[in-house]
Structure formats: structure tokens, C-alpha cells
Design a protein around this motif. Structure first.
Motif, PDB file in Angstrom:
ATOM      1  N   GLY A 216     -55.295  38.056  -5.355  1.00  0.00           N
ATOM      2  CA  GLY A 216     -54.319  37.625  -4.365  1.00  0.00           C
ATOM      3  C   GLY A 216     -53.071  37.050  -5.005  1.00  0.00           C
ATOM      4  N   LEU A 217     -53.247  36.268  -6.058  1.00  0.00           N
ATOM      5  CA  LEU A 217     -52.092  35.729  -6.771  1.00  0.00           C
ATOM      6  C   LEU A 217     -51.273  36.838  -7.421  1.00  0.00           C
ATOM      7  CD1 LEU A 217     -53.555  32.501  -8.420  1.00  0.00           C
ATOM      8  CD2 LEU A 217     -51.705  32.616  -6.729  1.00  0.00           C
ATOM      9  N   ALA A 218     -51.952  37.859  -7.962  1.00  0.00           N
ATOM     10  CA  ALA A 218     -51.232  38.986  -8.565  1.00  0.00           C
ATOM     11  C   ALA A 218     -50.351  39.675  -7.527  1.00  0.00           C
ATOM     12  CB  ALA A 218     -52.232  39.979  -9.160  1.00  0.00           C
ATOM     13  N   ARG A 219     -50.885  39.889  -6.344  1.00  0.00           N
ATOM     14  CA  ARG A 219     -50.120  40.569  -5.298  1.00  0.00           C
ATOM     15  C   ARG A 219     -48.993  39.675  -4.784  1.00  0.00           C
ATOM     16  NH1 ARG A 219     -54.541  43.764  -1.617  1.00  0.00           N
ATOM     17  NH2 ARG A 219     -52.680  44.938  -0.988  1.00  0.00           N
ATOM     18  N   THR A 220     -49.247  38.362  -4.750  1.00  0.00           N
ATOM     19  CA  THR A 220     -48.190  37.436  -4.337  1.00  0.00           C
ATOM     20  C   THR A 220     -47.052  37.429  -5.347  1.00  0.00           C
ATOM     21  OG1 THR A 220     -49.758  36.027  -3.149  1.00  0.00           O
ATOM     22  CG2 THR A 220     -47.680  35.024  -3.810  1.00  0.00           C
ATOM     23  N   HIS A 221     -47.386  37.353  -6.639  1.00  0.00           N
ATOM     24  CA  HIS A 221     -46.339  37.394  -7.676  1.00  0.00           C
ATOM     25  C   HIS A 221     -45.546  38.687  -7.585  1.00  0.00           C
ATOM     26  CE1 HIS A 221     -47.442  33.687  -9.486  1.00  0.00           C
ATOM     27  NE2 HIS A 221     -48.577  34.100 -10.032  1.00  0.00           N
ATOM     28  N   LEU A 222     -46.246  39.791  -7.340  1.00  0.00           N
ATOM     29  CA  LEU A 222     -45.557  41.076  -7.249  1.00  0.00           C
ATOM     30  C   LEU A 222     -44.614  41.092  -6.051  1.00  0.00           C
ATOM     31  CD1 LEU A 222     -45.521  43.759  -8.812  1.00  0.00           C
ATOM     32  CD2 LEU A 222     -47.209  44.627  -7.182  1.00  0.00           C
ATOM     33  N   ALA A 223     -45.050  40.524  -4.925  1.00  0.00           N
ATOM     34  CA  ALA A 223     -44.191  40.465  -3.741  1.00  0.00           C
ATOM     35  C   ALA A 223     -42.944  39.623  -4.004  1.00  0.00           C
ATOM     36  CB  ALA A 223     -44.968  39.895  -2.554  1.00  0.00           C
ATOM     37  N   GLY A 224     -43.062  38.654  -4.902  1.00  0.00           N
ATOM     38  CA  GLY A 224     -41.923  37.806  -5.238  1.00  0.00           C
ATOM     39  C   GLY A 224     -41.120  38.295  -6.426  1.00  0.00           C
ATOM     40  N   GLY A 225     -41.486  39.467  -6.971  1.00  0.00           N
ATOM     41  CA  GLY A 225     -40.743  40.028  -8.103  1.00  0.00           C
ATOM     42  C   GLY A 225     -41.137  39.461  -9.444  1.00  0.00           C
ATOM     43  N   GLU A 226     -42.233  38.679  -9.512  1.00  0.00           N
ATOM     44  CA  GLU A 226     -42.697  38.099 -10.767  1.00  0.00           C
ATOM     45  C   GLU A 226     -43.741  39.030 -11.387  1.00  0.00           C
ATOM     46  OE1 GLU A 226     -41.598  35.426 -12.220  1.00  0.00           O
ATOM     47  OE2 GLU A 226     -40.203  34.840 -10.627  1.00  0.00           O
ATOM     48  N   VAL A 227     -43.274  40.061 -12.062  1.00  0.00           N
ATOM     49  CA  VAL A 227     -44.185  41.104 -12.551  1.00  0.00           C
ATOM     50  C   VAL A 227     -45.076  40.580 -13.679  1.00  0.00           C
ATOM     51  CG1 VAL A 227     -44.340  43.475 -13.399  1.00  0.00           C
ATOM     52  CG2 VAL A 227     -42.437  42.798 -11.929  1.00  0.00           C
ATOM     53  N   GLU A 228     -44.550  39.729 -14.541  1.00  0.00           N
ATOM     54  CA  GLU A 228     -45.363  39.183 -15.626  1.00  0.00           C
ATOM     55  C   GLU A 228     -46.513  38.343 -15.076  1.00  0.00           C
ATOM     56  OE1 GLU A 228     -43.049  37.099 -18.483  1.00  0.00           O
ATOM     57  OE2 GLU A 228     -41.948  38.879 -19.140  1.00  0.00           O
ATOM     58  N   GLY A 229     -46.227  37.530 -14.054  1.00  0.00           N
ATOM     59  CA  GLY A 229     -47.280  36.742 -13.433  1.00  0.00           C
ATOM     60  C   GLY A 229     -48.330  37.629 -12.789  1.00  0.00           C
ATOM     61  N   ALA A 230     -47.893  38.715 -12.177  1.00  0.00           N
ATOM     62  CA  ALA A 230     -48.828  39.653 -11.562  1.00  0.00           C
ATOM     63  C   ALA A 230     -49.732  40.282 -12.612  1.00  0.00           C
ATOM     64  CB  ALA A 230     -48.071  40.736 -10.800  1.00  0.00           C
ATOM     65  N   ALA A 231     -49.144  40.651 -13.762  1.00  0.00           N
ATOM     66  CA  ALA A 231     -49.941  41.255 -14.835  1.00  0.00           C
ATOM     67  C   ALA A 231     -50.967  40.279 -15.388  1.00  0.00           C
ATOM     68  CB  ALA A 231     -49.015  41.752 -15.952  1.00  0.00           C
ATOM     69  N   GLU A 232     -50.597  39.015 -15.534  1.00  0.00           N
ATOM     70  CA  GLU A 232     -51.515  38.011 -16.072  1.00  0.00           C
ATOM     71  C   GLU A 232     -52.684  37.765 -15.117  1.00  0.00           C
ATOM     72  OE1 GLU A 232     -53.323  35.231 -18.488  1.00  0.00           O
ATOM     73  OE2 GLU A 232     -51.777  36.718 -18.942  1.00  0.00           O
ATOM     74  N   GLU A 233     -52.388  37.646 -13.826  1.00  0.00           N
ATOM     75  CA  GLU A 233     -53.464  37.408 -12.856  1.00  0.00           C
ATOM     76  C   GLU A 233     -54.385  38.625 -12.746  1.00  0.00           C
ATOM     77  OE1 GLU A 233     -54.294  34.662 -11.517  1.00  0.00           O
ATOM     78  OE2 GLU A 233     -52.546  33.490 -12.133  1.00  0.00           O
ATOM     79  N   THR A 234     -53.823  39.815 -12.877  1.00  0.00           N
ATOM     80  CA  THR A 234     -54.652  41.023 -12.868  1.00  0.00           C
ATOM     81  C   THR A 234     -55.612  41.023 -14.045  1.00  0.00           C
ATOM     82  OG1 THR A 234     -52.886  42.288 -11.792  1.00  0.00           O
ATOM     83  CG2 THR A 234     -54.626  43.551 -12.893  1.00  0.00           C
ATOM     84  N   LYS A 235     -55.116  40.631 -15.201  1.00  0.00           N
ATOM     85  CA  LYS A 235     -55.964  40.538 -16.391  1.00  0.00           C
ATOM     86  C   LYS A 235     -57.119  39.559 -16.156  1.00  0.00           C
ATOM     87  CE  LYS A 235     -55.831  38.968 -21.203  1.00  0.00           C
ATOM     88  NZ  LYS A 235     -54.978  38.383 -22.276  1.00  0.00           N
TER      89      LYS A 235
END
Length: 473
Positions: free
Chosen positions: A405-424
Motif C-alpha cells: 500500500g505504501l508503494a502504491r501511495t508513493h507512486l501516486a505521489g510521484g515518489e518512485v524511489e519510495g515505491a521501489a523501496e517499499e516493493t522490495k
């Protein structure tokens, strides 16, 4: 005449559809013979004595079962299956049209414990397409709100007597399976839960018990079957999961347990949303809210409102979603965990925050870039982050969903690095958690990240997901 089952039981489902279609034994015998003759089938020799045998549990030989279904379907106006009339040979074991009676509740629980459920486990495969939707699902389920349990007979069965201690033992086993599901996902143990449900059925069919114990037994059986349905859903076995939820709802109704019934309907709503039938999911939530309106606890009220918020957000109804969020928060202020039912133990403050956080995340995707979208993204990140920090350690699948959920939230906000980290972090947890739902959500994230695939973190995110899904099986 046909083969008798090893443990012959009266066919309550056949009797129900004969009554509903106003078909007597003699009429059914005559109509089956006539329909067979019209199809070039001769020598059936069906008579009233054979119909009586079927009602006692004898199974007629082919093609008679098919002819029975056709006759009763034509007279009742329903598109019936073999399983609807209590006969084997049809994979569609249980549907919402099952009559709301004690005999039928036992019959459908018996069917699910004997079913083979090793079926394909994708949302887009033919098995997922077998789930009932729309009026086919919802119209019959509305009868749940009207059910009054059948009166208990003074003495039941010739077996041993079951008391409340036996019911508590079933509830303890149910709690153990719930914990196993939370820790490791639903892929591993649905067959074990169904096997235990079959043991509970032996009490319902053969033991003797008081009225109060009988109601508690049906409620406990419904709760245990609900756990099995949830595991099947989590494993991606969607049609068997739906049938199991319906069977569990029948048991809950027979036990007079409206709060458990509402819980089972919200499980069905989550499945409908997962499969893309979001309006059906909202209708199921509304049915749960109405059917248990006099019985719902604060946690039940809050949970249903939180789900409503999420489903409204998926449909793009952002204002309605925010209204439901407020109702969920207001109701949760009155929750006392000691007063809540065991099946609602999962709905604690972290679960509330995570559900509402995802509602805000989804709402953000329906808004153009700007202050409103930024606000929803920020609220989502705060809520889901707080949920993850407060999750009990044993709620491993929920923690995986939080990272996702955090990965998708970061992606919705344009924070791609945060999305990648949460996915990991999510993927690192999947060594101990096996959940098809998590895998399906990862597939959605993979698609959502396509616009940023040309950036290093976006490429890393998609490559990690692709590698996991390709090897997970």
C-alpha cells in the motif's frame, strides 16, 4: 432405482424445490418420464416410489438427475443446477438460491467439506469467471435478512451429547486456523479447515444438544467455514471460496448469529472488489449493514463503513468515500476490544488505518495533480505508515499489504524511489507468506508503474515484481 449413498441422508434440497415449484411426488415422476420420452429416452420407469427414494437420499442414475433439474427448473422459473437439488455430478456445489432451512444448512456444509478444490487460481481465468455476480448473487442473499432459525427438536441424534465445552473447543480450533492464515497466508491450509468443518458436521448431524448449544454449534460451524472460505479466496480459488462463504452464511443464519452473517458478507464483498465487481461489493456491504443493523458492534459498524469508503473510492466517488471515512472513525471511538466477537479481532486500529489509508490512496488516483491529490497522498502515507508501525508481528500478510500500500501511495505521489523501496520490503516478506491476493496486487502495481519504467527506480520496481511473479507459480 439408483445407488444409495454410504451414509444416506434425506435430500432436503430436492424436497425444497419440489415444494417451491408445487410439484408432488407423482407429478415429478410423470414429468421426468415425459421429458425423457420427448428427448428419445425410454425405459425410465419412473414412479412415485422412486421419487420417495430420492427424497430419502437415493441417487438416481443418469440421465434422470438432469431431467429432474430440467423439470423443477421449468416449473419454478429458476435456472437450477444438479447441486441446487442436492444431486452429485455438478461442480457448482452451492449457490445463493440454497433454501434458508436447518436441513439445507447442514447439506451445504457437507457439500463444501467433500468438494475437490484444486482449481486454477487467477482472477482472469475460467474458474474466477464462475463466481456469481449482480442479481444472481444478491437477490437470493437478501433472504438472509428475513431468516428465523428453525425450532429445535427436543432430542437430536443417537450419538453423544454435546455441550458448550464442545463449542468452545471448535472456537479454539477456529482461532488457531485464523492465526495460521494471518501468519502465512491462505494457500497452505484450506483443506485442513474444511476437514475440521466436517468433524463439526458430525456433531450437528449425529449428536444431541440443547437449543442454546445447537445455535452455538451452527454459529461456530459458520465461523470455521468462513475461515476456510477466506483461505480459499486468499489462495485464488474464487468459485469455491464464494460457495463456502454462502454455506457459512447459511450456518450463521441457522445459529441466529447476525453479526457473524455481516462478517461473512463483508468477506464476500472483499472478494467481489478483488475481482473487479465493485458495485456488487458495495451492495454486499449495504446488505450486511441492513441485515445486522440491530446487532452490529462498534467494530462491525466501523469495519463496514471503512470498506464502503474504499469501494466508493474505487468507483471515483471521492466525496462519498470521505463521508464513509468519517463514519468509520466515529464508530471506532466506541470500540472496546473485550466486547467484540473473535471474528472481528483482526479489525484493530492498525487495520482501520490501513483500510482508510488505501481509500485515500485510491481517491488520489482519481484526482488531477494538485493540492487535493497531494492531500490524499499525504493522508494515505501517514495512515498506512502508522498501521505498519503498529501491526502485531504475527500479522505477516497484513504487513506485506501495508508495504504494498505504501508503494502504491508513493507512486501516486510521484515518489518512485519510495515505491521501489517499499516493493522490495514487501517482496522480502513473501518467503513466509503465500497469498495469491498479494501476488494479484503486485501485478496491479507492475501495471501502474509502467509510466515510470524508463527511470532507474521504476525499472528496478518492475523487474523485481516480474522476477517474483515469474517464479512464484
Amino acid at each position: 432405482m439408483g445407488r444409495p449413498p454410504l451414509h444416506q441422508q434425506p435430500n432436503a434440497l430436492l424436497a425444497h424445490w419440489m415444494r417451491r415449484s408445487r410439484t408432488s411426488n407423482q407429478q415429478l415422476a410423470r414429468l421426468v418420464t415425459e421429458r425423457g420420452a420427448a428427448q428419445g429416452i425410454t425405459g425410465l420407469g419412473t414412479d412415485e416410489s422412486r421419487v420417495r427414494a430420492w427424497l430419502k437420499g437415493a441417487v438416481p442414475r443418469e440421465p434422470v438427475p438432469r431431467l429432474i433439474v430440467e423439470v423443477l427448473g421449468a416449473r419454478s422459473g429458476w435456472d437450477l443446477t444438479l447441486a441446487d437439488v442436492g444431486l452429485p455430478g455438478d461442480d457448482e456445489a452451492i449457490g445463493p438460491r440454497t433454501p434458508w432451512t436447518r436441513a439445507a444448512a447442514v447439506a451445504v456444509l457437507n457439500q463444501i467439506t467433500r468438494s475437490h478444490m484444486m482449481l486454477p487460481d487467477t482472477r482472469t481465468g475460467p474458474e474466477a469467471a464462475q463466481v456469481l455476480t449482480g442479481d444472481q448473487l444478491l437477490t437470493p442473499l437478501h433472504e438472509w435478512t428475513l431468516v428465523r432459525p428453525d425450532p429445535y427438536e427436543p432430542a437430536r441424534g443417537n450419538g453423544r451429547r454435546v455441550g458448550m465445552s464442545g463449542v468452545e473447543g471448535i472456537r479454539d480450533i477456529t482461532s488457531t486456523f485464523r492465526d495460521l492464515d494471518n501468519r502465512h497466508g491462505g494457500v497452505l491450509a484450506p483443506s485442513a479447515v474444511l476437514a475440521q468443518t466436517h468433524v463439526v458436521l458430525s456433531h450437528l448431524k449425529a449428536a444431541s444438544y440443547t437449543d442454546a448449544v445447537g445455535a452455538a454449534l451452527f454459529s461456530a460451524a459458520g465461523d470455521l467455514a468462513g475461515v476456510a472460505g477466506w483461505m480459499l479466496f486468499d489462495a485464488g480459488h474464487h468459485a469455491p471460496a464464494q460457495r463456502t462463504f454462502v454455506a457459512a452464511l447459511h450456518a450463521a443464519a441457522e445459529g441466529g448469529d447476525q453479526r457473524l452473517g455481516a462478517h461473512l458478507l463483508q468477506c464476500m464483498a472483499r472478494q467481489m472488489s478483488h475481482l473487479g465487481h465493485v458495485e456488487d461489493a458495495l451492495d454486499l456491504v449495504a446488505l450486511a449493514q441492513y441485515g445486522a443493523r440491530r446487532q452490529l458492534s462498534p467494530a462491525g459498524t466501523s469495519m463496514l463503513a471503512a470498506l464502503e469508503a474504499r469501494f466508493q473510492a474505487i468507483l471515483g466517488q471521492v466525496r462519498d468515500s470521505e463521508t464513509a471515512v468519517s463514519r468509520a472513525l466515529d464508530a471506532f471511538e466506541h470500540v472496546n476490544p473485550a466486547d467484540e466477537d473473535p471474528h472481528l479481532a483482526f479489525f484493530d486500529e492498525p487495520e482501520l488505518r490501513a483500510t482508510l489509508g488505501i481509500a485515500h490512496q485510491i481517491a488520489a488516483t482519481h484526482l488531477d495533480k494538485g493540492p487535493a491529490r497531494t492531500r490524499h497522498v499525504r493522508i494515505s502515507a501517514d495512515l498506512v505508515g502508522a498501521a505498519l508501525a503498529a501491526r502485531p508481528e504475527h500479522r505477516q500478510r497484513s504487513r506485506a499489504f501495508d508495504h504494498l500500500g505504501l508503494a502504491r501511495t508513493h507512486l501516486a505521489g510521484g515518489e518512485v524511489e519510495g515505491a521501489a523501496e517499499e516493493t522490495k520490503l514487501c517482496l522480502e516478506m513473501l518467503g513466509t507468506v503465500r497469498s495469491r491476493r498479494v501476488a494479484d496486487r503486485l501485478g496491479e502495481l507492475y501495471a501502474e508503474a509502467a509510466p515510470v519504467a524508463d527511470t532507474p527506480p521504476g525499472q528496478e520496481l518492475r523487474e523485481r515484481i516480474h522476477s517474483h511473479l515469474a517464479t512464484a507459480g
